[in-house]
Design an enzyme around this catalytic site. Structure first.
Site, PDB file in Angstrom:
ATOM      1  N   GLU A  45       0.827  -1.208   0.000  1.00 36.41           N
ATOM      2  CA  GLU A  45       0.000   0.000   0.000  1.00 36.41           C
ATOM      3  C   GLU A  45       0.864   1.263   0.000  1.00 36.41           C
ATOM      4  OE1 GLU A  45      -0.281  -2.600   1.954  1.00 36.41           O
ATOM      5  OE2 GLU A  45      -2.334  -3.026   2.554  1.00 36.41           O
TER       6      GLU A  45
ATOM      7  N   GLU B  46      18.401  -9.516 -24.592  1.00 31.74           N
ATOM      8  CA  GLU B  46      17.690  -9.928 -23.360  1.00 31.74           C
ATOM      9  C   GLU B  46      16.226  -9.490 -23.320  1.00 31.74           C
ATOM     10  OE1 GLU B  46      19.935  -9.113 -19.736  1.00 31.74           O
ATOM     11  OE2 GLU B  46      21.839  -9.385 -20.783  1.00 31.74           O
TER      12      GLU B  46
ATOM     13  N   HIS C 227      23.072   5.268 -16.475  1.00 34.25           N
ATOM     14  CA  HIS C 227      21.992   5.581 -15.527  1.00 34.25           C
ATOM     15  C   HIS C 227      21.251   6.858 -15.888  1.00 34.25           C
ATOM     16  CE1 HIS C 227      24.752   2.938 -13.357  1.00 34.25           C
ATOM     17  NE2 HIS C 227      23.647   2.422 -12.894  1.00 34.25           N
TER      18      HIS C 227
HETATM   19  N1  GLN Z   1      23.604  -8.480 -18.646  1.00 37.82           N
HETATM   20  C1  GLN Z   1      22.867  -7.657 -17.746  1.00 37.82           C
HETATM   21  C2  GLN Z   1      22.243  -6.505 -18.504  1.00 37.82           C
HETATM   22  O1  GLN Z   1      22.827  -6.017 -19.410  1.00 37.82           O
HETATM   23  C3  GLN Z   1      23.738  -7.127 -16.639  1.00 37.82           C
HETATM   24  C4  GLN Z   1      22.946  -6.322 -15.654  1.00 37.82           C
HETATM   25  C5  GLN Z   1      23.724  -5.853 -14.425  1.00 37.82           C
HETATM   26  O2  GLN Z   1      24.904  -5.748 -14.430  1.00 37.82           O
HETATM   27  N2  GLN Z   1      23.062  -5.567 -13.377  1.00 37.82           N
HETATM   28  O3  GLN Z   1      21.174  -6.046 -18.194  1.00 37.82           O
END
Ligand code: GLN
Ligand code: ZN
Length: 775
Positions: free
Chosen positions: A16, A500, A710
């Site tokens: 919540e 991925e 980031h």
């Molecule tokens: N292979 C992952 C990715 O590229 C590695 C992620 C990480 O280092 N936390 O997302």
């Protein structure tokens, strides 16, 4: 004998708090309703603990963001950059709190957030206090008193919990040179004394002061500060019952100091450190009046307590100092446990057989009470039923065929020295790999993931819901992968990744395919602020019934003549980000995972994949709190990685990747992992990592990240060249790779494409300028 609890999860059993905070931040919930949600959670938590029969119930363990940040607000340690914001906007406390935690970018303000870092060896993150040389403290926000009054008014027997003053300072950071933060204790302590006095005057009777830094290596000077501080507290508030709590480790060399502090109760984490009980009971402490809080119920894991084992510890203490001086408690705050096992009603996800072995926060409070009843001979009939039930459940766990897989155990026992090493040393492998791979100088690559767009995530949600068939889902993932491959080729990246797109999370994706793992629906634990994680549970011997990544990797490789790098999560990271079984050492579980990953590595090799990356971003956070225990951990952690990587031919190139923290102090151990290539986060610190290379010659190839993933900011080619030049100054050019800091899954395609293009141009430019000298 009394029971108490050190802290209860504050996210709410249906998250919540997360939902309300995020809605509030988005401007979709009025502040009153957010505050109301907080209050409702507090009252509910207190009620649950009271119903369970806990004698002393924690208050002020609630927080809208983080208890360390709350403490900064309490003592008025508000960094300068928020002052104009406070003056001009007259922010209410709650908004100031969020501004400090998350930064403030509106109405022409652009104020950065405070730093966040891991809370000891947990996955919880706290907001790091900032101190200046002329730091002033004053009582700014008395949340502790307010929440105590709130609890009292609702007729709960509440015990305020505060982060202790010494740990508060130690957990912070000096923001300028020329002083040490512990020197501020003289200015800080009066504020604490004021808060404690107000609590005392409001009839709090008991106050828990958390001093978890007593679980770290402390210098003599630091220990002295503890002694002086607690003497002063005692002197000023002789009648307040202080409970001193440290956890996550033994008191170790701080034990004498801890025992000498003039407090009424001292808490011991007997889950992490059962042996310290003997040490304490054999000292003069036995003669003193101090009470012992025995933390016998694990606050950090999800297993049902072993009552017989706990009772043995309790009766040892009772035998020495009598029942009167004994308290029963969880090992640490239950903040680190999921809320309530009763919420797990999906028997497909969590079978009744496994469920009966577990206990979440709510169940743990029941356990604390049952243990007291059993140890003190109260309510014997009911308590004995609980004991029998506990013995039965734990016996069924220890002998269950679900847990024990003889084949896995045999395989672990049969590991020999040659399994954790490659056929030849790196120098030999490097030549063979170069022959096989024909990569240019400064090869370019990425870390694995490409943007997980809302669209990609919506496919997975639709698949789960059943509105997309597995076939349709696969088709879409295949198309996304093919596009990523084509774009990487066009851009001229040397070693490609498949992107991925099929993965939800780098641990969950593997856990779901491995035997020995189980997942909950609601087992959320706060990571920071509104961010929660739902760690998998490793309940049994781990093995890999079938290949996990082969299909997508081989598919991606079939689309291109360039090399596609296979992408795996390493054994230490899988271990570290899961709830781990407690019936065998972590090292053993890690070795089992390592063997499963090893099978995947060799299968990828057989399928023609020449480059395989085994990610270990969590290797550093597994480090024990005390330095003297580091080497033992590093030894098995590094070995697990080597087992995972050790089954391939010399020609196959093994990569690893790390991020999130500084590596300078364990660079030697990282080298021992013997990955052919390591890609590592570096750019935010302007290649600070490279300092480690002045005294240590990293032997294998290395890709120090050249741009920060980031933020959406696109770095220029020249910036990246400049960073690489810094690297070239300390590492031979032939050892260097060019890559971003980490995976790109949180980024958008637009900035990703621009940044990677610039990165490839940077590598090309370097090949021209530096290449000649090398070749
Ligand atoms: N292979 C992952 C990715 O590229 C590695 C992620 C990480 O280092 N936390 O997302
Ligand atoms: Zn990373």
């Amino acid at each position: 004998m009394q029971t108490h609890n050190l802290g209860y999860p504050r996210i709410g059993s249906r998250r919540e708090l997360k939902k309300a905070s995020e809605q509030y931040w988005a401007g979709k919930l009025p502040v009153q309703q957010l505050l109301q949600t907080g209050k409702a959670i507090r009252l509910q938590n207190w009620q649950l603990q009271k119903n369970a029969g806990i004698d002393l119930i924690p208050c002020n363990d609630f927080s809208f963001y983080d208890q360390v940040l709350d403490t900064s607000l309490m003592v008025g340690a508000i960094p300068e950059r928020y002052h104009t914001l406070m003056e001009e906007k007259q922010l209410p406390d709650i908004d100031l709190l969020f501004a400090m935690a998350r930064g403030y970018q509106q109405d022409g303000f652009d104020i950065t957030a405070m730093e966040m870092t891991k809370w000891f060896d947990t996955n919880y993150h706290y907001i790091v206090p900032e101190f200046t040389a002329n730091q002033k403290f004053s009582l700014y926000c008395n949340k502790t008193l307010n929440e105590f009054r709130e609890a009292k008014q609702a007729a709960f027997n509440a015990k305020p919990v505060l982060l202790g003053p010494v740990s508060y300072l130690l957990l912070g950071k000096e923001k300028e040179e020329g002083f040490h933060r512990l020197e501020l204790i003289g200015r800080l302590l009066p504020v604490y004394l004021e808060v404690l006095k107000q609590l005392d005057e409001s009839n709090a009777h008991y106050v828990q002061l958390d001093e978890p830094c007593l679980s770290l290596n402390l210098s003599e000077k630091e220990q002295e500060v503890f002694i002086k501080t607690y003497r002063e507290i005692k002197q000023k508030l002789p009648n307040l019952h202080i409970i001193l709590a440290s956890y996550f480790e033994c008191y170790g060399q701080n034990l004498q100091t801890a025992l000498s502090l003039p407090v009424q109760t001292i808490h011991l984490d007997l889950v992490r450190c059962p042996l310290q009980l003997n040490d304490i009971l054999s000292t003069d402490f036995v003669k003193a009046k101090t009470r012992l809080s025995l933390g016998v119920v694990d606050g950090r894991n999800i297993w049902k307590n072993d009552f017989q084992q706990s009772l043995a510890l309790i009766s040892k203490a009772v035998g020495k100092i009598g029942t009167e001086r004994i308290w029963i408690a969880p090992s640490c705050s239950l903040l680190h446990s999921p809320c309530d096992l009763d919420m797990e009603t999906d028997e497909q996800t969590l079978t009744p057989q496994i469920k009966q072995w577990l206990a979440f926060a709510r169940q743990k409070t029941d356990e604390v009470v049952a243990l007291k009843q059993l140890a003190s001979g109260e309510d014997t009939v009911a308590a004995n039923i609980k004991l029998q039930e506990n013995i039965r459940a734990n016996a069924s766990r220890s002998t269950s065929s679900l847990i024990h897989n003889p084949e896995v155990k045999q395989r672990v026992n049969a590991i020999t020295a040659k399994d954790d090493r490659r056929e030849n040393v790196f120098a030999v492998r490097k030549i063979k790999q170069q022959e096989a791979l024909q990569l240019p100088l400064f090869p370019t690559t990425t870390i694995g993931s490409f943007p997980q767009t809302t669209e990609v995530r919506s496919w997975r949600a639709a698949l789960k819901k059943g509105t997309l068939t597995q076939e349709q889902y696969n088709e879409r993932i295949a198309k996304e992968t093919a596009e990523a491959i084509r774009w990487q080729e066009e851009t001229g990246i040397d070693v490609l990744v498949h992107g991925e797109f099929e993965r939800n999370d780098m641990v969950e994706y593997f856990g779901e395919q491995l035997d020995g793992f189980v997942f909950t629906k609601n087992g959320w634990v706060q990571s920071y602020g509104s961010r929660c994680v739902k760690p998998p549970i490793i309940y049994g011997d781990v093995s890999r019934p079938a290949p996990m990544t082969l299909k997508w990797t081989a598919y991606a490789q079939s689309l291109t003549d360039r090399w596609v790098k296979g992408m795996l999560t390493g054994p230490v990271t899988i271990l570290q980000w899961s709830f781990v079984r407690n019936d065998q050492p972590r090292s053993k579980t890690c070795t089992q995972i390592a063997l499963a990953i090893r099978d995947e590595v060799t299968d990828l090799e057989k399928a023609g994949i020449k480059i395989i990356q085994i990610d270990e971003p969590a290797i550093r956070e597994g480090l024990p709190l005390r330095k003297e225990n580091w080497q033992q951990y590093l030894q098995w952690a590094v070995r697990a990685f080597r087992i995972a990587a050790g089954g391939v031919k010399d020609e196959t190139q093994i990569h690893t990747h790390m991020c999130y923290s500084e590596f300078n102090d364990i660079i030697q151990n990282i080298a021992e992992m013997d990955a052919d290539v390591i890609t590592i986060e570096c750019s935010r610190s302007q290649m600070e990592l490279l300092n480690a290379f002045s005294d240590f010659k990293y032997p294998n190839d290395i890709g120090p990240g050249v741009y920060d993933i980031h933020s959406p900011r696109v770095p220029s080619k020249d910036e990246m060249i400049a960073l690489m030049e810094k690297a070239i100054a300390v590492i031979p050019a032939e050892q260097l790779w060019v890559n971003p800091d980490c995976g790109l899954k949180t980024r958008h395609w637009e900035e990703t494409k621009k940044a990677l293009k610039a990165m490839v141009e940077a590598a090309n430019a370097l090949r021209l300028s530096v290449g000649e000298n090398v070749l």
